[in-house]
Scaffold this motif. Structure first.
Motif, short mmCIF file in Angstrom:
data_model
loop_
_atom_site.label_atom_id
_atom_site.label_comp_id
_atom_site.label_asym_id
_atom_site.label_seq_id
_atom_site.Cartn_x
_atom_site.Cartn_y
_atom_site.Cartn_z
N ALA A 123 4.16 42.46 85.17
CA ALA A 123 3.37 41.10 84.68
C ALA A 123 2.75 42.85 83.09
CB ALA A 123 1.44 41.87 85.27
N VAL A 124 2.70 43.06 82.78
CA VAL A 124 2.43 43.94 81.37
C VAL A 124 3.73 43.97 80.78
CG1 VAL A 124 2.72 46.39 80.32
CG2 VAL A 124 0.88 46.30 81.84
N ALA A 125 4.85 43.97 81.38
CA ALA A 125 6.34 43.82 80.76
C ALA A 125 6.26 42.41 79.37
CB ALA A 125 7.66 43.87 81.41
N ALA A 175 8.77 54.57 84.61
CA ALA A 175 9.92 54.34 85.13
C ALA A 175 10.64 52.73 84.50
CB ALA A 175 9.41 53.88 86.61
N ALA A 176 9.77 51.46 84.07
CA ALA A 176 9.09 50.64 83.24
C ALA A 176 9.99 50.47 81.86
CB ALA A 176 8.31 49.54 83.60
N LYS A 177 9.83 51.91 81.59
CA LYS A 177 10.33 52.21 80.18
C LYS A 177 8.93 51.54 79.14
CE LYS A 177 14.59 54.35 80.83
NZ LYS A 177 14.74 54.39 81.80
N GLY A 205 8.55 60.58 79.49
CA GLY A 205 9.03 61.69 79.70
C GLY A 205 9.22 62.41 80.35
N ALA A 206 8.25 63.09 81.10
CA ALA A 206 8.06 64.54 81.78
C ALA A 206 8.55 64.09 83.47
CB ALA A 206 6.35 64.29 82.46
#
Length: 351
Positions: free
Chosen positions: A168-170, A202-204, A280-281
């Motif tokens: 949804a945020v994408a 994970a979805a960058k 990036g962790a």
């Protein structure tokens, strides 16, 4: 056969299936309805209509939100071309591996900040990456290299809240819209901040301007909610009242760190682990020492325990899902205080 003939007399379709109203071509074939009969029913002015490729609405009016939802799953769940002639059993929902995600999934989870199903212009459906389906009409096909395990909301397969949020945020550009969704996810008890941030990472999506500030607000909201659950756990399960939100120091010495709850007579401290993955962790499969934030947690705990202070780490998820069990953990630590060597004297200050 005329269009005015009752449906139960026109086609060999059980009455209980008529109420479903949405069937795929394969399901119709399994019920004895040929492709020619289906086409005839969908002629202009006919009693049926083709909602999506290979998916039919068994009445002439506009589809409801639920009908569009089931139609989207039937479209996305249809087998590949090589298997399309396989018969579908009457009890087979025909969804395959497809699951609802994005805003439509959040509507099914009961999010108040998204429109009802009937008001949605688009339904996102998640399928394996190997599928070659195209998005069409109101169905947006999203692909995943590894599908998450679907959650059943009623009989509907839905992506987990965290994945649905990320999808949804994408599609959002306004920070206020993103923040509303993330805040409701935590405040409504649908998920924990760490899980949401992990999925956004994970979805960058963490680097997007609309997401950065929303994540900061999410973490603050998540800590407030977790603190509220900790207060409730102590009071509802009969634990002695601690000193809340304090800082421990050695007399005249260095700061030992902040603690969410402290029982000075027992030298027992509770600390909420509200860490969230950093952009990036390493993930949880990496070594704890690779995460500076975890290293700081571990160093503080080791220092306090060398001084004789028992530190109990509680996560927001455990407080939400198993508060009674966590209360037992704290109570056991308090009861064990009498059997331990006296702790070093520490100064307690408001945090």
């Amino acid at each position: 056969m005329t269009q005015n003939t009752p449906l139960s007399r026109r086609l060999p379709l059980p009455v209980r299936e008529v109420t479903q109203r949405v069937l795929s071509a394969a399901q119709l074939r399994a019920r004895g309805v040929s492709a020619a009969q289906t086409s005839a029913q969908c002629l202009p002015g006919g009693p049926w209509q083709q909602m999506l490729p290979g998916v039919y609405l068994l009445h002439p009016g506009p589809p409801t939100g639920q009908e569009r939802l089931h139609g989207a799953l039937l479209y996305a769940g249809r087998p590949p071309g090589s298997a399309r002639r396989a018969p579908a059993g009457p009890e087979d929902p025909g969804y395959g591996e497809a699951m609802v995600t994005g805003v439509a999934a959040l509507a099914l989870y009961g999010f108040a900040t998204v429109p009802d199903l009937g008001a949605l212009h688009r339904i996102d459906v998640l399928v394996p990456r190997t599928r070659r389906l195209r998005s069409t009409r109101f169905v947006e096909v999203l692909r995943a290299a590894a599908l998450p395990t679907a959650v059943r909301v009623g009989q509907v397969p839905v992506a987990p809240v965290e994945r649905a949020l990320a999808d949804a945020v994408a599609g959002l550009e306004e920070a206020a819209d993103v923040q509303r969704l993330l805040t409701e996810a935590v405040r409504g008890g649908h998920s924990e901040p760490a899980s949401v941030v992990r999925e956004l990472s994970a979805a960058k999506l963490l680097g997007r301007p609309a997401v950065v500030g929303a994540v900061d607000a999410l973490l603050a909201e998540g800590r407030a909610v977790a603190e509220g659950r900790l207060y409730a756990m102590v009071r509802e399960h009969g634990l002695p009242e601690p000193l809340w939100n304090v800082e421990l120091r050695l007399p005249g010495g260095p700061r030992l760190g902040g603690i969410d709850a402290y029982w000075p007579d027992h030298a027992v401290a509770v600390e909420l682990d509200t860490r969230a993955p950093r952009h990036g962790a390493p993930n949880r499969g990496g070594r704890a020492g690779e995460d500076p934030q975890w290293s700081a947690y571990a160093a503080k705990r080791e220092h306090l325990e060398r001084l004789g202070v028992t530190v109990v780490h509680l996560t927001p998820r455990k407080l939400r899902e198993a508060a009674e069990q966590q209360a037992t953990v704290v109570r056991t630590a308090l009861m064990a205080a009498a059997d331990r060597e006296p702790a070093a004297y520490v100064t307690v200050l408001p945090r």
